[in-house]
Design a protein around this motif. Structure first.
Motif, mmCIF file in Angstrom:
data_model
loop_
_atom_site.group_PDB
_atom_site.id
_atom_site.type_symbol
_atom_site.label_atom_id
_atom_site.label_comp_id
_atom_site.label_asym_id
_atom_site.label_seq_id
_atom_site.Cartn_x
_atom_site.Cartn_y
_atom_site.Cartn_z
ATOM 1 N N GLY A 251 0.835 -1.183 0.000
ATOM 2 C CA GLY A 251 0.000 0.000 0.000
ATOM 3 C C GLY A 251 0.878 1.243 0.000
ATOM 4 O O GLY A 251 2.109 1.158 0.026
ATOM 5 N N ILE A 252 0.242 2.416 -0.016
ATOM 6 C CA ILE A 252 0.974 3.687 -0.016
ATOM 7 C C ILE A 252 0.412 4.576 1.084
ATOM 8 O O ILE A 252 -0.800 4.800 1.158
ATOM 9 N N CYS A 253 1.294 5.090 1.936
ATOM 10 C CA CYS A 253 0.919 6.060 2.965
ATOM 11 C C CYS A 253 1.333 7.450 2.487
ATOM 12 O O CYS A 253 2.531 7.747 2.394
ATOM 13 N N LEU A 254 0.348 8.281 2.169
ATOM 14 C CA LEU A 254 0.612 9.636 1.697
ATOM 15 C C LEU A 254 0.752 10.563 2.892
ATOM 16 O O LEU A 254 -0.179 10.714 3.685
ATOM 17 N N LEU A 255 1.911 11.193 3.016
ATOM 18 C CA LEU A 255 2.164 12.052 4.169
ATOM 19 C C LEU A 255 2.404 13.475 3.691
ATOM 20 O O LEU A 255 3.367 13.755 2.978
ATOM 21 N N ASN A 256 1.494 14.366 4.070
ATOM 22 C CA ASN A 256 1.587 15.773 3.685
ATOM 23 C C ASN A 256 2.360 16.531 4.748
ATOM 24 O O ASN A 256 1.837 16.840 5.819
ATOM 25 N N MET A 257 3.603 16.869 4.434
ATOM 26 C CA MET A 257 4.457 17.544 5.413
ATOM 27 C C MET A 257 4.058 18.997 5.619
ATOM 28 O O MET A 257 4.428 19.606 6.615
ATOM 29 N N MET A 262 0.473 19.283 11.351
ATOM 30 C CA MET A 262 1.583 18.342 11.505
ATOM 31 C C MET A 262 2.697 18.984 12.328
ATOM 32 O O MET A 262 3.099 20.121 12.090
ATOM 33 N N ASP A 263 3.187 18.256 13.319
ATOM 34 C CA ASP A 263 4.349 18.708 14.073
ATOM 35 C C ASP A 263 5.312 17.539 14.236
ATOM 36 O O ASP A 263 5.051 16.434 13.767
ATOM 37 N N ASP A 264 6.416 17.774 14.907
ATOM 38 C CA ASP A 264 7.459 16.747 15.017
ATOM 39 C C ASP A 264 6.958 15.501 15.729
ATOM 40 O O ASP A 264 7.247 14.373 15.312
ATOM 41 N N SER A 265 6.208 15.694 16.818
ATOM 42 C CA SER A 265 5.725 14.551 17.584
ATOM 43 C C SER A 265 4.754 13.711 16.766
ATOM 44 O O SER A 265 4.843 12.479 16.750
ATOM 45 N N ASN A 306 4.479 25.746 8.423
ATOM 46 C CA ASN A 306 4.161 24.506 9.112
ATOM 47 C C ASN A 306 4.939 24.428 10.412
ATOM 48 O O ASN A 306 5.751 25.296 10.717
ATOM 49 N N ARG A 307 4.693 23.362 11.145
ATOM 50 C CA ARG A 307 5.306 23.207 12.465
ATOM 51 C C ARG A 307 6.301 22.068 12.495
ATOM 52 O O ARG A 307 6.789 21.691 13.552
ATOM 53 N N VAL A 308 6.602 21.466 11.356
ATOM 54 C CA VAL A 308 7.590 20.395 11.292
ATOM 55 C C VAL A 308 8.973 21.014 11.120
ATOM 56 O O VAL A 308 9.176 21.865 10.251
ATOM 57 N N THR A 309 9.913 20.596 11.939
ATOM 58 C CA THR A 309 11.273 21.097 11.831
ATOM 59 C C THR A 309 12.151 20.075 11.116
ATOM 60 O O THR A 309 11.829 18.887 11.040
ATOM 61 N N LEU A 310 13.256 20.533 10.581
ATOM 62 C CA LEU A 310 14.184 19.631 9.900
ATOM 63 C C LEU A 310 14.733 18.585 10.866
ATOM 64 O O LEU A 310 14.810 17.399 10.535
ATOM 65 N N SER A 311 15.092 19.011 12.064
ATOM 66 C CA SER A 311 15.623 18.053 13.043
ATOM 67 C C SER A 311 14.571 17.018 13.414
ATOM 68 O O SER A 311 14.882 15.849 13.640
ATOM 69 N N GLY A 312 13.298 17.446 13.465
ATOM 70 C CA GLY A 312 12.231 16.492 13.759
ATOM 71 C C GLY A 312 12.099 15.441 12.676
ATOM 72 O O GLY A 312 11.896 14.255 12.966
ATOM 73 N N LEU A 313 12.204 15.855 11.409
ATOM 74 C CA LEU A 313 12.130 14.893 10.310
ATOM 75 C C LEU A 313 13.331 13.963 10.315
ATOM 76 O O LEU A 313 13.191 12.747 10.110
#
Length: 423
Positions: A251-257, A262-265, A306-313
């Motif tokens: 299957g495919i999980c589509l993740l919209n960054m 969306m946040d790191d947690s 957005n709230r996603v950080t590079l270190s979180g990814l």
């Protein structure tokens, strides 16, 4: 003396009539009732087996469908689930699935009568799914748990059969994954024409990874694999991942960054609970955040998106808490915008450039759309005519052009090459 005579004599007894006899009868009745309740509890505990399936469990819907189709066909209390399926003729077919409604149902399975109780807590919501909390409780005679193992396995196989030959898409819903739309017919890998050798290189690498989990474990190497497909838009990056998932039966999980929620947690949690046998697809990864090497002006332009950080990814991809057995595909149109830490080995194990059409792609795509006795000659002439223009063309442009001329004479296809760049 009969029982009625005995009771009549008790009524004439002065001590019994004074109340002590009535008290004794009441006490005896209470003890008998409590004893029967205790005996029933003891019987249920030692001679009956119960299984509770909450709505959050993955087998919940499988079990409801299985009960309807295999176990409780004659039940009169039903709920309906309406869905739509597009037939090969193009018409949309409406499908009604009946499942047991809330209440009690009786079914016969494996030589045993089973009571099925579906309950719904109207005042309690499942925080993950946003729907009233439901449970299905199965009660059967005996102590053999295998009856439930067999039942759940049959339900799982029935669910798998309904998606056989199809690719399931998942999207992130709060803190869990949910199927997105209807399962899609698997796309043949050969239907996405990349430059010579690229498709085989990626698919062989994926298959080698899937088949060698023990090799990774014996050497203490994290069992996960990352891929990066980069190149101009419309060249088949996302289409290839879709076709590859069908080839691998994944299957495919589509993740919209770029999702504001969306946040790191949440990102780390979603990557760790992704369904088994799925590819996690991060499209347009360059749009998620800016590189640490960007200028202050460029960083200000993207701030607050957005709230996603590079270190979180980075931690989610290969941190100490990241999951095993995971295949991640990232796509980007701008490789130079990605932080070097994101695409280093261990996070991205294989990078492939998916560019504009080469002669090989032009000929292969032509041969997929048309047929005839002079097909090879027409395919070669088509590629020559396109390349003579000295203008880049994407597979999406070629496919769109072929769709316009799908019923045209092949000579007409060759004569109207300039139409490729009209839009």
């Amino acid at each position: 003396m009969t029982i009625s005579d005995y009771i009549s004599s008790l009524a004439d007894n002065p001590y019994f009539g004074a109340g002590s006899g009535i008290f004794a009868l009441g006490l005896g009745a209470a003890m008998l009732r409590r004893g029967s309740q205790g005996a029933l509890i003891l019987f249920r505990r030692h001679f009956m087996i119960t299984l509770e399936v909450p709505c959050r469990d993955k087998s919940y819907q499988w079990l409801l469908q299985w009960i309807t189709q295999k176990g409780a066909r004659k039940t009169q209390h039903l709920s309906v689930e309406t869905s739509f399926h597009q037939k090969d003729s193009g018409h949309v077919q409406t499908k009604y699935d009946f499942i047991p409604s809330t209440g009690t149902h009786i079914m016969f399975y494996g030589g045993n009568w089973i009571k099925v109780e579906r309950t719904r807590e109207s005042h309690t919501l499942d925080l993950h799914m946003g729907v009233p909390w439901e449970t299905v409780t199965l009660t059967a005679f005996g102590r053999d748990k295998n009856i439930y193992f067999r039942m759940l396995e049959e339900a799982r196989q029935l669910a798998l059969k309904s998606t056989e030959g199809k690719t399931i898409m998942y999207t992130a819903d709060t803190n869990d994954w949910k199927p997105f739309g209807h399962p899609r017919q698997r796309r043949p890998l050969s239907s996405v024409v990349l430059d010579e050798g690229i498709s085989e290189r990626i698919s062989n690498d994926c298959k080698e990874f899937i088949q060698n989990q023990k090799w990774y474990s014996e050497r203490g190497i994290p069992y996960r694999r990352g891929y990066l497909l980069h190149g101009p838009p419309g060249c088949g990056k996302s289409s290839y991942v879709t076709a590859l998932a069908g080839e691998l039966e994944y299957g495919i999980c589509l993740l919209n960054m770029s999702n504001r929620s969306m946040d790191d947690s949440r990102l780390n949690g979603l990557l760790n609970i992704a369904p088994q046998q799925t590819i996690i697809l991060l499209e347009d990864i360059d749009a998620a955040f800016v590189s640490r090497e960007e200028t202050d002006e460029q960083k200000l332009q993207y701030r607050g998106l957005n709230r996603v950080t590079l270190s979180g990814l980075l931690n989610a991809l290969d941190g100490v808490a990241s999951s095993e057995g995971r295949i991640v595909f990232m796509t980007t149109n701008y490789l130079d915008r990605l932080d070097p830490a994101l695409i280093r080995p261990g996070r991205v194990d294989l990078k492939e450039f998916i560019g504009h059409c080469t002669r090989y792609q032009l000929e292969q795509m032509y041969r997929r759309f048309y047929d005839g006795p002079d097909l090879l000659d027409f395919a070669s002439r088509f590629a020559d005519n396109v390349l003579k223009q000295n203008r880049p063309v994407s597979p999406a442009q070629i496919q769109g052009y072929f769709m316009i001329h799908k019923l045209s004479d092949q000579q007409k296809v060759l004569d109207n090459i300039a139409d490729l760049w009209k839009n």
